[in-house]
Design a protein around this motif. Sequence first.
Motif, PDB file in Angstrom:
ATOM      1  N   GLU A 155       2.934   8.124  -8.164  1.00  0.00           N
ATOM      2  CA  GLU A 155       3.809   9.229  -7.765  1.00  0.00           C
ATOM      3  C   GLU A 155       4.822   8.784  -6.721  1.00  0.00           C
ATOM      4  O   GLU A 155       5.993   9.201  -6.755  1.00  0.00           O
ATOM      5  CB  GLU A 155       2.947  10.377  -7.216  1.00  0.00           C
ATOM      6  CG  GLU A 155       2.117  11.062  -8.312  1.00  0.00           C
ATOM      7  CD  GLU A 155       1.098  12.037  -7.750  1.00  0.00           C
ATOM      8  OE1 GLU A 155       0.962  12.105  -6.497  1.00  0.00           O
ATOM      9  OE2 GLU A 155       0.438  12.740  -8.536  1.00  0.00           O
ATOM     10  N   LEU A 156       4.409   7.928  -5.788  1.00  0.00           N
ATOM     11  CA  LEU A 156       5.334   7.435  -4.764  1.00  0.00           C
ATOM     12  C   LEU A 156       6.429   6.571  -5.374  1.00  0.00           C
ATOM     13  O   LEU A 156       7.605   6.668  -4.996  1.00  0.00           O
ATOM     14  CB  LEU A 156       4.555   6.635  -3.707  1.00  0.00           C
ATOM     15  CG  LEU A 156       3.677   7.456  -2.763  1.00  0.00           C
ATOM     16  CD1 LEU A 156       2.744   6.540  -1.976  1.00  0.00           C
ATOM     17  CD2 LEU A 156       4.534   8.284  -1.807  1.00  0.00           C
ATOM     18  N   VAL A 157       6.060   5.713  -6.319  1.00  0.00           N
ATOM     19  CA  VAL A 157       7.062   4.873  -6.981  1.00  0.00           C
ATOM     20  C   VAL A 157       8.034   5.737  -7.781  1.00  0.00           C
ATOM     21  O   VAL A 157       9.261   5.546  -7.708  1.00  0.00           O
ATOM     22  CB  VAL A 157       6.372   3.836  -7.890  1.00  0.00           C
ATOM     23  CG1 VAL A 157       7.391   3.160  -8.802  1.00  0.00           C
ATOM     24  CG2 VAL A 157       5.645   2.798  -7.044  1.00  0.00           C
ATOM     25  N   ASP A 158       7.517   6.691  -8.511  1.00  0.00           N
ATOM     26  CA  ASP A 158       8.383   7.536  -9.341  1.00  0.00           C
ATOM     27  C   ASP A 158       9.335   8.379  -8.491  1.00  0.00           C
ATOM     28  O   ASP A 158      10.437   8.701  -8.937  1.00  0.00           O
ATOM     29  CB  ASP A 158       7.526   8.454 -10.214  1.00  0.00           C
ATOM     30  CG  ASP A 158       6.785   7.694 -11.306  1.00  0.00           C
ATOM     31  OD1 ASP A 158       7.102   6.514 -11.543  1.00  0.00           O
ATOM     32  OD2 ASP A 158       5.848   8.280 -11.898  1.00  0.00           O
ATOM     33  N   ALA A 159       8.904   8.695  -7.260  1.00  0.00           N
ATOM     34  CA  ALA A 159       9.721   9.546  -6.399  1.00  0.00           C
ATOM     35  C   ALA A 159      10.727   8.754  -5.561  1.00  0.00           C
ATOM     36  O   ALA A 159      11.659   9.348  -5.005  1.00  0.00           O
ATOM     37  CB  ALA A 159       8.821  10.355  -5.474  1.00  0.00           C
ATOM     38  N   ALA A 160      10.541   7.464  -5.462  1.00  0.00           N
ATOM     39  CA  ALA A 160      11.399   6.653  -4.549  1.00  0.00           C
ATOM     40  C   ALA A 160      12.818   6.538  -5.078  1.00  0.00           C
ATOM     41  O   ALA A 160      13.053   6.510  -6.268  1.00  0.00           O
ATOM     42  CB  ALA A 160      10.784   5.262  -4.396  1.00  0.00           C
ATOM     43  N   GLN A 176       7.268   2.466  -1.217  1.00  0.00           N
ATOM     44  CA  GLN A 176       8.625   2.959  -1.454  1.00  0.00           C
ATOM     45  C   GLN A 176       9.674   2.038  -0.846  1.00  0.00           C
ATOM     46  O   GLN A 176      10.776   1.901  -1.401  1.00  0.00           O
ATOM     47  CB  GLN A 176       8.758   4.386  -0.925  1.00  0.00           C
ATOM     48  CG  GLN A 176       7.976   5.402  -1.758  1.00  0.00           C
ATOM     49  CD  GLN A 176       8.311   6.834  -1.413  1.00  0.00           C
ATOM     50  OE1 GLN A 176       8.528   7.176  -0.247  1.00  0.00           O
ATOM     51  NE2 GLN A 176       8.350   7.701  -2.417  1.00  0.00           N
ATOM     52  N   ASP A 177       9.350   1.390   0.262  1.00  0.00           N
ATOM     53  CA  ASP A 177      10.264   0.405   0.833  1.00  0.00           C
ATOM     54  C   ASP A 177      10.463  -0.757  -0.131  1.00  0.00           C
ATOM     55  O   ASP A 177      11.568  -1.304  -0.258  1.00  0.00           O
ATOM     56  CB  ASP A 177       9.719  -0.124   2.165  1.00  0.00           C
ATOM     57  CG  ASP A 177       9.736   0.926   3.260  1.00  0.00           C
ATOM     58  OD1 ASP A 177      10.569   1.852   3.186  1.00  0.00           O
ATOM     59  OD2 ASP A 177       8.908   0.818   4.191  1.00  0.00           O
ATOM     60  N   VAL A 178       9.403  -1.147  -0.831  1.00  0.00           N
ATOM     61  CA  VAL A 178       9.476  -2.235  -1.802  1.00  0.00           C
ATOM     62  C   VAL A 178      10.361  -1.837  -2.977  1.00  0.00           C
ATOM     63  O   VAL A 178      11.167  -2.633  -3.468  1.00  0.00           O
ATOM     64  CB  VAL A 178       8.050  -2.605  -2.280  1.00  0.00           C
ATOM     65  CG1 VAL A 178       8.109  -3.566  -3.456  1.00  0.00           C
ATOM     66  CG2 VAL A 178       7.258  -3.223  -1.142  1.00  0.00           C
ATOM     67  N   VAL A 179      10.232  -0.594  -3.417  1.00  0.00           N
ATOM     68  CA  VAL A 179      11.101  -0.104  -4.492  1.00  0.00           C
ATOM     69  C   VAL A 179      12.558  -0.189  -4.064  1.00  0.00           C
ATOM     70  O   VAL A 179      13.414  -0.710  -4.791  1.00  0.00           O
ATOM     71  CB  VAL A 179      10.739   1.344  -4.869  1.00  0.00           C
ATOM     72  CG1 VAL A 179      11.748   1.897  -5.886  1.00  0.00           C
ATOM     73  CG2 VAL A 179       9.329   1.430  -5.426  1.00  0.00           C
ATOM     74  N   ARG A 180      12.844   0.298  -2.866  1.00  0.00           N
ATOM     75  CA  ARG A 180      14.228   0.316  -2.388  1.00  0.00           C
ATOM     76  C   ARG A 180      14.773  -1.087  -2.140  1.00  0.00           C
ATOM     77  O   ARG A 180      15.992  -1.302  -2.190  1.00  0.00           O
ATOM     78  CB  ARG A 180      14.325   1.174  -1.129  1.00  0.00           C
ATOM     79  CG  ARG A 180      14.171   2.676  -1.417  1.00  0.00           C
ATOM     80  CD  ARG A 180      14.465   3.519  -0.195  1.00  0.00           C
ATOM     81  NE  ARG A 180      13.331   3.540   0.725  1.00  0.00           N
ATOM     82  CZ  ARG A 180      12.399   4.484   0.756  1.00  0.00           C
ATOM     83  NH1 ARG A 180      12.446   5.483  -0.119  1.00  0.00           N
ATOM     84  NH2 ARG A 180      11.407   4.442   1.630  1.00  0.00           N
ATOM     85  N   ALA A 181      13.886  -2.048  -1.891  1.00  0.00           N
ATOM     86  CA  ALA A 181      14.315  -3.424  -1.659  1.00  0.00           C
ATOM     87  C   ALA A 181      14.651  -4.164  -2.945  1.00  0.00           C
ATOM     88  O   ALA A 181      15.171  -5.284  -2.900  1.00  0.00           O
ATOM     89  CB  ALA A 181      13.236  -4.195  -0.893  1.00  0.00           C
ATOM     90  N   ASN A 238       0.837  -1.196   0.000  1.00  0.00           N
ATOM     91  CA  ASN A 238       0.000   0.000   0.000  1.00  0.00           C
ATOM     92  C   ASN A 238       0.874   1.249   0.000  1.00  0.00           C
ATOM     93  O   ASN A 238       2.107   1.159  -0.138  1.00  0.00           O
ATOM     94  CB  ASN A 238      -0.960  -0.019   1.197  1.00  0.00           C
ATOM     95  CG  ASN A 238      -0.231  -0.173   2.514  1.00  0.00           C
ATOM     96  OD1 ASN A 238       0.834   0.413   2.732  1.00  0.00           O
ATOM     97  ND2 ASN A 238      -0.774  -0.987   3.417  1.00  0.00           N
ATOM     98  N   SER A 239       0.271   2.401   0.174  1.00  0.00           N
ATOM     99  CA  SER A 239       1.011   3.661   0.074  1.00  0.00           C
ATOM    100  C   SER A 239       2.082   3.812   1.144  1.00  0.00           C
ATOM    101  O   SER A 239       3.075   4.513   0.941  1.00  0.00           O
ATOM    102  CB  SER A 239       0.046   4.849   0.131  1.00  0.00           C
ATOM    103  OG  SER A 239      -0.691   4.843   1.338  1.00  0.00           O
ATOM    104  N   SER A 240       1.920   3.148   2.280  1.00  0.00           N
ATOM    105  CA  SER A 240       2.901   3.284   3.358  1.00  0.00           C
ATOM    106  C   SER A 240       4.099   2.353   3.183  1.00  0.00           C
ATOM    107  O   SER A 240       5.133   2.551   3.829  1.00  0.00           O
ATOM    108  CB  SER A 240       2.244   3.032   4.720  1.00  0.00           C
ATOM    109  OG  SER A 240       1.816   1.698   4.826  1.00  0.00           O
ATOM    110  N   THR A 241       3.989   1.360   2.313  1.00  0.00           N
ATOM    111  CA  THR A 241       5.079   0.393   2.140  1.00  0.00           C
ATOM    112  C   THR A 241       5.672   0.383   0.740  1.00  0.00           C
ATOM    113  O   THR A 241       6.735  -0.209   0.523  1.00  0.00           O
ATOM    114  CB  THR A 241       4.591  -1.035   2.462  1.00  0.00           C
ATOM    115  OG1 THR A 241       3.480  -1.366   1.607  1.00  0.00           O
ATOM    116  CG2 THR A 241       4.164  -1.155   3.916  1.00  0.00           C
TER     117      THR A 241
END
Length: 213
Positions: A208-213, A177-182, A172-175
Amino acid sequence: MATPLIQMALDSLDFDATVALAEQVADSVDIFEIGTPCIKHNGINLVKELRSRFPNHLLLVDLKTMDAGGYEAAPFYEAGADICTVLGVSGLATCAGVIGAANACGAEAQIDLINVGDKAACSLACVEAGAQIVGVHTGLDAQAAGDTPFDDLAMIANLGLDVRVSVAGGINSSTIQDVVRAGADIIVVGAAIYGADSPADSARELRELVDAA
């Protein structure tokens, strides 16, 4: 690293509702996944409908094939699927059948690691057999028991396999970006979009969150 793709899980049994939801979120996602209950209920005609409406999106059919890999997957590739899934627990022969069907159509096979004991060994064997995507997947029942896909994602990403790694399991939106970084290449989102008051707005926020991570 390329920006990860967002895969939208279409899980409704209703044909028209599935198509309508896809229309709402199309601008923010890269892959439409016809979920397992959805494909079982609606069949190959839904593949053809989504292929005709969304020629520029990737289309994944979540068959979760367990046997007769090539025989089961081939008609879906021929109908326009870009990716079909096969269960890693099915064994290498079945996985190889789906891989062969994918190759014959210029498509891709995804190995679903749900309930696989030795996920690293399964991934290595299937990639050697030609699989293009490895899917880290914490299913709904496991999520209800408190499990998440994050440890498995880190382990598979650290293997350094020359394939894309997909991850699914309550993201979800809270996790996200962590998935992208992983190290995820494909991020599967379902309830966080289709359960929102506005699926289109939710999909846009996640993009937007994925593109910004």
